[in-house]
Design a protein around this motif. Structure first.
Motif, PDB file in Angstrom:
ATOM      1  N   LEU A 110      44.184  43.089  46.690  1.00 58.74           N
ATOM      2  CA  LEU A 110      42.808  43.503  46.992  1.00 58.74           C
ATOM      3  C   LEU A 110      41.990  43.647  45.720  1.00 58.74           C
ATOM      4  CD1 LEU A 110      43.501  46.108  49.829  1.00 58.74           C
ATOM      5  CD2 LEU A 110      42.615  43.768  50.056  1.00 58.74           C
ATOM      6  N   LEU A 111      42.624  44.049  44.643  1.00 56.42           N
ATOM      7  CA  LEU A 111      41.928  44.124  43.362  1.00 56.42           C
ATOM      8  C   LEU A 111      41.457  42.741  42.929  1.00 56.42           C
ATOM      9  CD1 LEU A 111      41.047  45.662  40.832  1.00 56.42           C
ATOM     10  CD2 LEU A 111      43.380  45.353  39.924  1.00 56.42           C
ATOM     11  N   MET A 112      42.323  41.732  43.109  1.00 58.30           N
ATOM     12  CA  MET A 112      41.928  40.364  42.768  1.00 58.30           C
ATOM     13  C   MET A 112      40.793  39.885  43.661  1.00 58.30           C
ATOM     14  SD  MET A 112      43.574  39.414  40.134  1.00 58.30           S
ATOM     15  CE  MET A 112      43.051  37.691  40.186  1.00 58.30           C
ATOM     16  N   ALA A 113      40.840  40.251  44.948  1.00 61.20           N
ATOM     17  CA  ALA A 113      39.761  39.875  45.859  1.00 61.20           C
ATOM     18  C   ALA A 113      38.435  40.486  45.402  1.00 61.20           C
ATOM     19  CB  ALA A 113      40.099  40.325  47.278  1.00 61.20           C
ATOM     20  N   ASP A 114      38.465  41.731  44.938  1.00 62.44           N
ATOM     21  CA  ASP A 114      37.241  42.365  44.430  1.00 62.44           C
ATOM     22  C   ASP A 114      36.738  41.639  43.182  1.00 62.44           C
ATOM     23  OD1 ASP A 114      37.242  44.254  46.431  1.00 62.44           O
ATOM     24  OD2 ASP A 114      38.233  45.804  45.227  1.00 62.44           O
ATOM     25  N   LEU A 115      37.662  41.252  42.299  1.00 63.03           N
ATOM     26  CA  LEU A 115      37.261  40.552  41.080  1.00 63.03           C
ATOM     27  C   LEU A 115      36.631  39.194  41.385  1.00 63.03           C
ATOM     28  CD1 LEU A 115      40.328  41.345  38.769  1.00 63.03           C
ATOM     29  CD2 LEU A 115      38.014  42.289  38.616  1.00 63.03           C
ATOM     30  N   HIS A 116      37.025  38.609  42.512  1.00 60.91           N
ATOM     31  CA  HIS A 116      36.430  37.339  42.941  1.00 60.91           C
ATOM     32  C   HIS A 116      35.202  37.548  43.826  1.00 60.91           C
ATOM     33  CE1 HIS A 116      39.244  34.314  41.371  1.00 60.91           C
ATOM     34  NE2 HIS A 116      40.213  35.183  41.591  1.00 60.91           N
ATOM     35  N   HIS A 117      34.793  38.812  43.978  1.00 59.72           N
ATOM     36  CA  HIS A 117      33.584  39.165  44.750  1.00 59.72           C
ATOM     37  C   HIS A 117      33.662  38.711  46.207  1.00 59.72           C
ATOM     38  CE1 HIS A 117      31.885  40.242  40.880  1.00 59.72           C
ATOM     39  NE2 HIS A 117      32.089  39.005  40.423  1.00 59.72           N
ATOM     40  N   GLY A 121      36.087  42.323  54.260  1.00 57.89           N
ATOM     41  CA  GLY A 121      36.886  41.772  55.358  1.00 57.89           C
ATOM     42  C   GLY A 121      37.592  40.495  54.967  1.00 57.89           C
ATOM     43  N   GLU A 122      36.883  39.611  54.274  1.00 55.97           N
ATOM     44  CA  GLU A 122      37.482  38.359  53.836  1.00 55.97           C
ATOM     45  C   GLU A 122      38.586  38.618  52.822  1.00 55.97           C
ATOM     46  OE1 GLU A 122      36.260  34.192  51.555  1.00 55.97           O
ATOM     47  OE2 GLU A 122      34.697  35.569  52.233  1.00 55.97           O
ATOM     48  N   GLY A 123      38.367  39.585  51.945  1.00 56.44           N
ATOM     49  CA  GLY A 123      39.377  39.926  50.948  1.00 56.44           C
ATOM     50  C   GLY A 123      40.658  40.415  51.584  1.00 56.44           C
ATOM     51  N   THR A 126      42.414  37.447  53.261  1.00 52.94           N
ATOM     52  CA  THR A 126      43.024  36.581  52.246  1.00 52.94           C
ATOM     53  C   THR A 126      44.289  37.214  51.690  1.00 52.94           C
ATOM     54  OG1 THR A 126      40.867  35.649  51.631  1.00 52.94           O
ATOM     55  CG2 THR A 126      42.654  35.452  50.018  1.00 52.94           C
ATOM     56  N   ALA A 127      44.225  38.512  51.391  1.00 55.78           N
ATOM     57  CA  ALA A 127      45.391  39.214  50.853  1.00 55.78           C
ATOM     58  C   ALA A 127      46.545  39.191  51.842  1.00 55.78           C
ATOM     59  CB  ALA A 127      45.016  40.653  50.502  1.00 55.78           C
ATOM     60  N   ALA A 128      46.251  39.472  53.106  1.00 56.05           N
ATOM     61  CA  ALA A 128      47.302  39.499  54.123  1.00 56.05           C
ATOM     62  C   ALA A 128      47.933  38.121  54.301  1.00 56.05           C
ATOM     63  CB  ALA A 128      46.731  40.005  55.440  1.00 56.05           C
ATOM     64  N   ASP A 129      47.084  37.080  54.305  1.00 57.52           N
ATOM     65  CA  ASP A 129      47.595  35.721  54.488  1.00 57.52           C
ATOM     66  C   ASP A 129      48.512  35.319  53.325  1.00 57.52           C
ATOM     67  OD1 ASP A 129      46.199  35.484  56.829  1.00 57.52           O
ATOM     68  OD2 ASP A 129      44.546  34.314  55.976  1.00 57.52           O
ATOM     69  N   VAL A 162      44.099  33.879  45.088  1.00 56.03           N
ATOM     70  CA  VAL A 162      43.058  34.585  45.853  1.00 56.03           C
ATOM     71  C   VAL A 162      41.729  33.847  45.788  1.00 56.03           C
ATOM     72  CG1 VAL A 162      41.641  36.679  45.902  1.00 56.03           C
ATOM     73  CG2 VAL A 162      44.131  36.868  45.724  1.00 56.03           C
ATOM     74  N   GLY A 163      41.413  33.283  44.630  1.00 56.63           N
ATOM     75  CA  GLY A 163      40.139  32.568  44.490  1.00 56.63           C
ATOM     76  C   GLY A 163      40.180  31.136  44.951  1.00 56.63           C
ATOM     77  N   ASP A 164      41.290  30.701  45.588  1.00 55.72           N
ATOM     78  CA  ASP A 164      41.448  29.342  46.101  1.00 55.72           C
ATOM     79  C   ASP A 164      41.180  28.288  45.025  1.00 55.72           C
ATOM     80  OD1 ASP A 164      42.065  27.436  48.005  1.00 55.72           O
ATOM     81  OD2 ASP A 164      40.009  27.294  48.752  1.00 55.72           O
ATOM     82  N   PRO A 165      41.896  28.375  43.878  1.00 58.34           N
ATOM     83  CA  PRO A 165      41.646  27.425  42.796  1.00 58.34           C
ATOM     84  C   PRO A 165      42.142  26.028  43.132  1.00 58.34           C
ATOM     85  CG  PRO A 165      43.559  28.755  42.289  1.00 58.34           C
ATOM     86  CD  PRO A 165      42.967  29.326  43.554  1.00 58.34           C
ATOM     87  N   ARG A 166      41.456  25.033  42.607  1.00 56.80           N
ATOM     88  CA  ARG A 166      41.867  23.636  42.793  1.00 56.80           C
ATOM     89  C   ARG A 166      42.928  23.224  41.782  1.00 56.80           C
ATOM     90  NH1 ARG A 166      36.454  20.560  42.155  1.00 56.80           N
ATOM     91  NH2 ARG A 166      35.783  22.471  41.127  1.00 56.80           N
ATOM     92  N   ILE A 167      42.946  23.935  40.645  1.00 52.55           N
ATOM     93  CA  ILE A 167      43.872  23.615  39.560  1.00 52.55           C
ATOM     94  C   ILE A 167      44.555  24.907  39.126  1.00 52.55           C
ATOM     95  CG2 ILE A 167      44.076  22.716  37.208  1.00 52.55           C
ATOM     96  CD1 ILE A 167      41.373  21.240  37.796  1.00 52.55           C
ATOM     97  N   ILE A 168      45.883  24.848  38.969  1.00 49.80           N
ATOM     98  CA  ILE A 168      46.629  26.033  38.552  1.00 49.80           C
ATOM     99  C   ILE A 168      47.416  25.706  37.293  1.00 49.80           C
ATOM    100  CG2 ILE A 168      48.445  27.678  39.163  1.00 49.80           C
ATOM    101  CD1 ILE A 168      47.712  27.395  42.031  1.00 49.80           C
ATOM    102  N   PHE A 169      47.305  26.595  36.309  1.00 46.78           N
ATOM    103  CA  PHE A 169      48.117  26.506  35.104  1.00 46.78           C
ATOM    104  C   PHE A 169      49.250  27.517  35.222  1.00 46.78           C
ATOM    105  CE2 PHE A 169      43.764  25.480  33.380  1.00 46.78           C
ATOM    106  CZ  PHE A 169      43.984  24.117  33.279  1.00 46.78           C
ATOM    107  N   LEU A 170      50.479  27.035  35.187  1.00 50.00           N
ATOM    108  CA  LEU A 170      51.664  27.892  35.275  1.00 50.00           C
ATOM    109  C   LEU A 170      52.399  27.811  33.945  1.00 50.00           C
ATOM    110  CD1 LEU A 170      53.003  26.940  38.843  1.00 50.00           C
ATOM    111  CD2 LEU A 170      51.578  28.894  38.203  1.00 50.00           C
TER     112      LEU A 170
END
Length: 329
Positions: A110-117, A121-123, A126-129, A162-170
């Motif tokens: 939920l903290l990440m959802a807040d950071l992504h504004h 409800g959507e946050g 997304t977190a639960a999913d 959480v922000g649904d990125p198209r590219i991920i750096f691992l």
């Protein structure tokens, strides 16, 4: 080794591209002119020993630090001209977990959802999913400090998504994990790519690059030593051979006469022949043995693997204690 081109001779669309990336710290050159082309929807692995420059590449491409020279585009955006657009398109999981152990897994999400504004409800949705997707629902209400290493890594990647990125750096996502957790992480990465995500993976695990990556770049002393698919890289290294083992000295000597190019070991009763491991080559060898009326007790084929590639390109012979490597068999 050049990146594969499509039928029209053009490079496939790039999620990440870079030309001549350079970075120094004082008189220490960390990156000395790196070129990358990472196609959309693929896994690209940067493989190299400690200090090769892998993490520096990730930090530059994710806008955490600036390059001293060169150009790069991520998700179609120029790294220097539009860094905010780059940040909006990417997710980053570093070597060290970003998970806050003092709060629960759900609260981290939920903290990440807040950071992504995200709206509240959507946050929560997304977190639960994502918690369900990463098999963390049962642990969601527990402090993250109580999670195992594998659970923390899964939560870390879930937070990245959480922000649904198209590219991920691992950046070395499985370092320190047990084999079961590592294989779970591989499954997660494969599912991400199946869903259209592009992954840039840095790793010291040879097996990991072999299992996951569509293309691999071997980075050493700030330079790309080679780049290609795992099979293309393996073909760079000589040393493939077939070994024939015998228990009957007479059969061994008949075979040695028929296969004069073989390297003999009269004490062990073995013959070794240079070989690419191809089906046609093996059939030809067996035909020659049949024509000589000889049958080996055992035939083994060795083709170069990523261990051979890694050691040949980096000059390493023994991994350092904090540089684990696993054979790609």
């Amino acid at each position: 080794m050049p990146t594969s081109r499509n039928g029209s001779g053009q490079l496939p669309p790039a999620a990440v591209s870079a030309t001549g990336l350079r970075k120094s710290y004082g008189d220490k050159t960390v990156l000395d002119g790196i070129d990358l082309h990472i196609p959309t929807g693929s896994v690209f692995a940067l493989l190299g020993p400690n200090g090769a420059g892998k993490t520096t590449v990730v930090k530059i491409l994710s806008t955490l630090i600036t390059a001293d020279g060169g150009q790069a585009r991520v998700a179609g955006h120029d790294l220097t001209a539009d860094p905010q657009a780059v940040r909006a398109a990417i997710g980053v999981t570093g070597q060290f977990s970003a998970v806050d152990g003092l709060i629960t897994g759900e609260e981290n999400m939920l903290l990440m959802a807040d950071l992504h504004h995200l709206p509240r409800g959507e946050g929560r949705r997304t977190a639960a999913d994502l918690l369900e997707r990463f098999d963390l629902t049962d642990a969601a209400k527990k402090p993250a400090a109580t999670y195992s290493g594998g659970m923390k890594r899964r939560l870390d990647i879930a937070m990245t998504l959480v922000g649904d990125p198209r590219i991920i750096f691992l950046d070395e996502p499985t370092t320190g994990l047990d084999p079961r957790s590592r294989h779970t992480m591989w499954q997660i990465i494969r599912k991400l790519v199946t869903g259209g995500t592009t992954v840039l993976l840095t790793t010291q695990y040879l097996e990991e690059a072999d299992q996951l990556a569509d293309r691999i770049a071997v980075l050493n002393n700030g330079r790309l030593a080679a780049e290609g698919s795992a099979e293309e890289l393996k073909r760079l290294v000589p040393g493939g051979h077939v070994r024939l083992d015998f228990t009957d000295p007479a059969a061994y000597h008949h075979a040695a006469t028929a296969l004069r190019e073989a390297t003999r070991n009269d004490e062990a009763l073995t013959l070794q022949l240079p070989h690419d491991g191809s089906q046609r080559g093996l059939r030809s060898l067996l035909d020659r043995l049949d024509a000589a009326g000889v049958e080996a007790d055992e035939l083994t084929v060795h083709t170069p693997d990523l261990d051979d590639v890694f050691f040949a390109l980096t000059g390493d012979t023994v991994p350092s204690p904090n540089q684990p490597t696993e054979a790609a068999r």
